[in-house]
Motif scaffolding. Structure first.
Motif, PDB file in Angstrom:
ATOM      1  N   THR A  44      -5.516   3.346  -4.472  1.00 21.70           N
ATOM      2  CA  THR A  44      -6.064   3.058  -3.142  1.00 21.70           C
ATOM      3  C   THR A  44      -7.398   3.771  -2.954  1.00 21.70           C
ATOM      4  O   THR A  44      -8.365   3.187  -2.465  1.00 21.70           O
ATOM      5  CB  THR A  44      -5.074   3.503  -2.052  1.00 21.70           C
ATOM      6  OG1 THR A  44      -3.810   2.879  -2.262  1.00 21.70           O
ATOM      7  CG2 THR A  44      -5.593   3.137  -0.666  1.00 21.70           C
ATOM      8  N   ASN A  98       2.046   1.638  -3.553  1.00 23.62           N
ATOM      9  CA  ASN A  98       0.941   1.781  -4.496  1.00 23.62           C
ATOM     10  C   ASN A  98       0.561   3.250  -4.671  1.00 23.62           C
ATOM     11  O   ASN A  98       0.688   4.057  -3.744  1.00 23.62           O
ATOM     12  CB  ASN A  98      -0.262   1.000  -3.959  1.00 23.62           C
ATOM     13  CG  ASN A  98      -1.253   0.666  -5.047  1.00 23.62           C
ATOM     14  OD1 ASN A  98      -0.926   0.683  -6.219  1.00 23.62           O
ATOM     15  ND2 ASN A  98      -2.469   0.360  -4.647  1.00 23.62           N
ATOM     16  N   PRO A 141       0.803  -1.231   0.000  1.00 21.46           N
ATOM     17  CA  PRO A 141       0.000   0.000   0.000  1.00 21.46           C
ATOM     18  C   PRO A 141       0.835   1.280   0.000  1.00 21.46           C
ATOM     19  O   PRO A 141       0.410   2.310  -0.545  1.00 21.46           O
ATOM     20  CB  PRO A 141      -0.815  -0.114   1.301  1.00 21.46           C
ATOM     21  CG  PRO A 141      -0.868  -1.574   1.588  1.00 21.46           C
ATOM     22  CD  PRO A 141       0.431  -2.114   1.127  1.00 21.46           C
ATOM     23  N   PHE A 181      -4.856   3.324   5.169  1.00 22.21           N
ATOM     24  CA  PHE A 181      -3.566   3.636   4.541  1.00 22.21           C
ATOM     25  C   PHE A 181      -2.525   4.112   5.548  1.00 22.21           C
ATOM     26  O   PHE A 181      -1.331   4.212   5.226  1.00 22.21           O
ATOM     27  CB  PHE A 181      -3.739   4.627   3.377  1.00 22.21           C
ATOM     28  CG  PHE A 181      -3.821   6.083   3.740  1.00 22.21           C
ATOM     29  CD1 PHE A 181      -2.678   6.843   3.939  1.00 22.21           C
ATOM     30  CD2 PHE A 181      -5.050   6.716   3.827  1.00 22.21           C
ATOM     31  CE1 PHE A 181      -2.754   8.189   4.249  1.00 22.21           C
ATOM     32  CE2 PHE A 181      -5.141   8.061   4.120  1.00 22.21           C
ATOM     33  CZ  PHE A 181      -3.991   8.795   4.346  1.00 22.21           C
TER      34      PHE A 181
END
Length: 620
Positions: free
Chosen positions: A111, A106, A103, A138
């Protein structure tokens, strides 16, 4: 000596680059004029207005509440997860840490969109709660990343020794492990707080109507023109950080501080104050997230263009009806439409333009209006209701709100020739002095009319010819803008700009050197109308809202505020200034509109073609 001079010059240059923009912002926060392009004298009124601005204060509170709550929850979950991961075998730990890091690597937009789709799929209403859940999601990897190195440095033998000395596992954990990893927990919390505070992308995709953080609020302001109150807020935030930095750097060493600080004071500062702050934000966050549901049926969710309604009108409506208004703004029809089509947010009343209303009707997105709930429609002129039939055949879905034309605004001190044709927008002597509308239909409409075609053309040869002409024009264009054309023209930053007639009236009041004209080839006559989406949850409240806006005194208030032409004939009669009531810009003669057309919906395929060609123009 030269070397010393170059060092100082380099340092001064860096400081100028860093702080000149901030200094500009501070100066603008004391500018008496609403436009950044004009100095209206020194004032402190924007700071007073800032704390009276409900929207900005709500955005500030939401930002702090979400940042603190998400950071605290993510720190708790992330710390527990890090402890669990550290207890795993080497191979499993490597795999889990790799998954945890994804994450962070990314793209935020992936997201954000993923979380939005998830919330929609499980029928979770977008709002405060979804933003909070997204931020927690996140933030957790960043906390794990901060805590794991400290866990690696922790000695297991110390923990086991505490157990051998009679401590329970919980006591050993709290007294031995937590102090060892405390720096990692603290840095994880601060990192999560900072990431949440500054986030825009994920918030943008997971927020609902009426919920804004500072990042999303500033973004919407930039799109339509930043309010001076935002300059004041930014100045206060900068000064707060500056003072905090001074205090941190002036703090005495730890040992000396402990000697001087009374134990009770240390407890108040370190534990009680943060706890009270946390409780305050938690209670406020829960209240804020549930306040929209408290209103129940006494609520209406409005989706309107930016700067397109007097805020006092909303206050009056709430006071007179007891219906809470949740208000959100959009910049273009093309931004508004996908939100309505997706059904992700159930807006109660929306204000699209003519061709977009036709598209929404064709795609079965609108509910028929019950005119028994809108008796004030009698104040709308028959001319405008008749014109509305071009996109709403039987006036079953829409009620006209504002109308106007698209034309050229030019500065008489910078343009010394007669302006009566779109051709001047392709004149090379005005290179870097032309402002074009950043709207696919407006840009192509202008070009098609200049070429002698209909602005609703679907002929590919005509569209390709218009594309070539727009591409040829691009090197001459200073900027593609929407509402920003106002400030730029008022500040003499451009000689020519494509603008909506209502904006022209305002700009002339700020700069008398500006003149507006509808070119002889013709232009667009547009109508923006109120409609109710089919998935609206408060349809009767929406119709009560539309009826309120059709009241003559309320329509007059909106006209005075936004200066766009009103189709409300009773409201026009209330305009006391003869020059405004008879303005050729606000209410042009029929002769001026001879070659003008209203945009029509051209079908999804042609709409896609327009967008494709517009992207081609912008990419050159």
């Amino acid at each position: 000596m030269i070397k010393s001079f170059l060092k100082r010059f380099y340092l001064v240059l860096i400081l100028i680059l860093l702080y000149a923009p901030i200094l500009t912002l501070i100066v603008l926060s004391f500018n008496n004029s609403k436009t950044r392009s004009k100095w209206g004298g020194f004032t402190g009124k924007w700071y007073v207005s800032l704390f009276q601005n409900k929207e900005i204060m709500n955005a500030l509170f939401t930002t702090l509440a979400i940042a603190l709550l998400s950071a605290a929850i993510a720190t708790l979950i992330g710390t527990v997860a890090a402890i669990g991961i550290s207890a795993m075998g080497k191979r499993k730990r490597t795999v889990i840490m790799g998954i945890t890091n994804i994450p962070m690597l990314n793209a935020d937009i992936v997201t954000g969109i993923s979380l939005m789709l998830l919330f929609i799929a499980i029928r979770f209403s977008l709002g405060f709660t979804t933003i909070l859940l997204a931020h927690i999601t996140f933030n957790i990897p960043y906390v794990i990343l901060s805590v794991m190195p400290k866990l690696k440095q922790t000695s297991k033998s110390t923990y086991e020794a505490a157990l051998d000395l009679g401590a329970s596992p919980l006591q050993a954990f709290l007294k031995v492990v937590i102090p060892d990893i405390y720096p990692g927990i603290t840095s994880g919390f601060l990192l999560a707080f900072t990431m949440s505070l500054d986030d825009f992308i994920i918030t943008h995709f997971t927020k609902g109507p009426g919920v804004d953080t500072l990042s999303t609020k500033i973004y919407s302001e930039v799109r339509k023109g930043i309010k001076p109150e935002m300059y004041a807020l930014s100045t206060l935030l900068f000064l707060s950080v500056l003072i905090l930095l001074f205090l941190v750097n002036m703090t005495p060493p730890e040992a000396e501080r402990k000697k001087k600080t009374h134990p009770v004071k240390r407890i108040l500062v370190r534990r009680v104050a943060p706890a009270l702050l946390g409780i305050l934000v938690l209670v406020g966050g829960v209240y804020y997230s549930t306040s929209s549901n408290v209103a129940g049926k006494k609520q209406v969710i409005v989706y309107n263009w930016g700067e397109y309604m007097d805020p006092e009108v909303l206050t009056l409506f709430e006071e007179e009806t007891g219906i809470q208004v949740v208000y959100e703004e959009f910049e273009t029809n093309e931004i508004m439409y996908p939100k309505i089509q997706s059904g992700a947010i159930a807006y109660d009343v929306v204000c699209p333009s003519d061709y977009m209303i036709e598209r929404m009707i064709e795609n079965d997105l609108l509910a028929e209006l019950n005119y028994e709930n809108i008796p004030n429609i009698e104040n709308i002129g028959d001319t405008y209701l008749e014109q509305s039939k071009q996109f709403d055949a039987q006036n079953r879905y829409s009620v006209p709100y504002c109308w106007g034309t698209v034309g050229i605004l030019y500065n008489k001190t910078m343009v010394d020739e007669e302006v009566d044709s779109w051709s001047i927008l392709w004149d090379e002597k005005y290179q870097d002095n032309i402002l074009m509308q950043n709207s696919v239909r407006d840009a192509f409409g202008i070009t098609l009319k200049y070429l002698g075609y209909s602005l609703n053309s679907t002929d590919r040869d005509e569209l390709y010819e218009a594309t070539d002409l727009l591409t040829l024009q691009k090197p001459l264009v200073q900027a593609y803008v929407i509402d920003q054309v106002r400030d730029k023209m008022i500040g003499n930053e451009a000689a020519l700009g494509v603008i909506y007639s209502g904006e022209a009236i305002y700009t002339q009041s700020e700069n008398p050197d500006l003149e507006y004209v509808i070119p002889k080839e013709g232009s667009n006559v547009w109508i923006d109308s109120w409609v109710v989406p089919k998935n609206a949850k408060n349809k009767e409240n929406a119709e009560a809202f539309i009826n309120f806006l059709c009241r003559p005194d309320i329509a007059k208030m909106n006209f005075d505020y936004i200066t766009y032409s009103t189709p409300n004939e009773a409201a026009r009669d209330l305009i006391e200034d003869d020059a405004i009531r008879n303005s050729k810009i606000a209410f042009p003669d029929a002769k001026d509109l001879e070659n003008c057309e209203t945009f029509k919906f051209l079908g999804d395929k042609n709409d896609a073609l327009y967008n494709e060609l517009w992207r081609e123009v912008k990419s050159h």
